[in-house]
Design a protein around this motif. Structure first.
Motif, PDB file in Angstrom:
ATOM      1  N   HIS A 107       0.733  -1.346  -0.003  1.00  0.00           N
ATOM      2  CA  HIS A 107      -0.206   0.041   0.071  1.00  0.00           C
ATOM      3  C   HIS A 107       0.857   1.213   0.051  1.00  0.00           C
ATOM      4  O   HIS A 107       0.623   2.126  -0.647  1.00  0.00           O
ATOM      5  N   ARG A 108       2.217   1.177   0.580  1.00  0.00           N
ATOM      6  CA  ARG A 108       2.786   2.258   0.865  1.00  0.00           C
ATOM      7  C   ARG A 108       3.367   2.589  -0.547  1.00  0.00           C
ATOM      8  O   ARG A 108       3.527   3.970  -1.028  1.00  0.00           O
ATOM      9  N   LEU A 109       3.739   1.577  -1.138  1.00  0.00           N
ATOM     10  CA  LEU A 109       4.397   1.627  -2.545  1.00  0.00           C
ATOM     11  C   LEU A 109       3.624   2.054  -3.465  1.00  0.00           C
ATOM     12  O   LEU A 109       3.795   3.159  -4.339  1.00  0.00           O
ATOM     13  N   ALA A 110       2.241   1.670  -3.604  1.00  0.00           N
ATOM     14  CA  ALA A 110       1.324   2.024  -4.491  1.00  0.00           C
ATOM     15  C   ALA A 110       0.861   3.470  -4.496  1.00  0.00           C
ATOM     16  O   ALA A 110       0.788   4.312  -5.245  1.00  0.00           O
ATOM     17  N   GLU A 156      -8.068   0.703  -1.525  1.00  0.00           N
ATOM     18  CA  GLU A 156      -7.807   1.677  -0.697  1.00  0.00           C
ATOM     19  C   GLU A 156      -6.584   2.724  -0.867  1.00  0.00           C
ATOM     20  O   GLU A 156      -6.307   3.494  -0.248  1.00  0.00           O
ATOM     21  N   VAL A 157      -6.065   2.437  -2.078  1.00  0.00           N
ATOM     22  CA  VAL A 157      -5.126   3.253  -2.754  1.00  0.00           C
ATOM     23  C   VAL A 157      -5.906   4.494  -3.554  1.00  0.00           C
ATOM     24  O   VAL A 157      -6.459   4.429  -4.327  1.00  0.00           O
ATOM     25  N   THR A 158      -5.725   5.754  -2.820  1.00  0.00           N
ATOM     26  CA  THR A 158      -6.504   6.786  -3.203  1.00  0.00           C
ATOM     27  C   THR A 158      -5.768   7.791  -4.072  1.00  0.00           C
ATOM     28  O   THR A 158      -4.421   7.614  -4.384  1.00  0.00           O
ATOM     29  N   SER A 159      -6.679   8.509  -5.238  1.00  0.00           N
ATOM     30  CA  SER A 159      -5.860   9.432  -6.145  1.00  0.00           C
ATOM     31  C   SER A 159      -6.365  10.646  -5.891  1.00  0.00           C
ATOM     32  O   SER A 159      -7.396  11.152  -4.881  1.00  0.00           O
TER      33      SER A 159
END
Length: 222
Positions: A107-110, A156-159
């Motif tokens: 998640h941190r990477l994405a 959960e990866v936000t834009s």
């Protein structure tokens, strides 16, 4: 014969449980069965490991090209390490090598790659049509896609919204052209460091998960 089948099922079940305990999503788990080819017990299919993807090596190749382009542009009159002075609070934090689950690291990477892809817009303003910029953006987007495929909850990866993106890029502006160019180079430099550190952190987690699975299988096959 029934005892042999029970042993096979037990090996597969235990390997599955070990993988699940270490954060492997259900779709990644595979049942490992004993066979006449013992090498299958010692190796993991490269395609199953995110860190085995060729895109990581491609990023390193682009990083080397960038370093050479930097030295050529400034004719070796500007030290590469001085880019660190042109940092920005918007640079994403790297994935910690410990005390972080694999899912949290992904998640941190994405999330970080999503931010860097926006930061690259500043690079595009300073170096439009740059081959290095094109490759950096292409490999970042490809890596982001591969990472999301491995995540349990990629949603959960936000834009950022368009206004937020515009504000981020504007915050990097400086009235001096040299300062803007150095910031652009540092964005590329920090992106490569972010990706390399991310691969290193993921490799540790993947090796640990693989080792636990092998130990569990070998203990049952003795």
């Amino acid at each position: 014969m029934p005892n042999m089948y029970m042993q096979i099922l037990a090996v597969g079940l235990l390997a599955f449980l070990v993988l699940r305990a270490n954060g492997a999503p259900l779709t990644e788990a595979t049942t490992v069965l004993p066979s006449n080819d013992t090498s299958s017990e010692e190796e993991t299919e490269p395609s199953d490991l995110l860190t085995s993807a060729h895109v990581w090596d491609s990023v390193l190749g682009t990083a080397k090209e960038h370093r050479k382009a930097f030295d050529d542009e400034f004719q070796n009159n500007v030290e590469f390490h001085l880019l660190e002075q042109y940092t920005a609070p918007q640079f994403p934090a790297n994935c910690p090598s410990s005390n972080f689950s694999k899912e949290a690291c992904l998640h941190r990477l994405a999330q970080g790659l999503s931010t860097y892809i926006i930061l690259l817009k500043h690079v595009e303003k300073e170096y439009p049509g740059s081959k290095i910029l094109y490759e950096a953006k292409h490999y970042s987007e490809l890596l982001l896609y591969k990472i999301k495929q491995k995540m349990k909850k990629p949603e959960e990866v936000t834009s950022m919204g368009s206004k937020e993106e515009e504000s981020l890029v504007k915050s990097l502006y400086h009235h001096e052209a040299f300062h803007r160019k150095m910031t652009a180079h540092n964005i590329l430099r920090k992106l490569y460091i972010f990706i390399v550190d991310g691969k290193r952190a993921l490799s540790r987690k993947e090796r640990r998960r693989e080792k636990l699975a092998k130990v569990a299988m070998h203990s049952l096959l003795r």
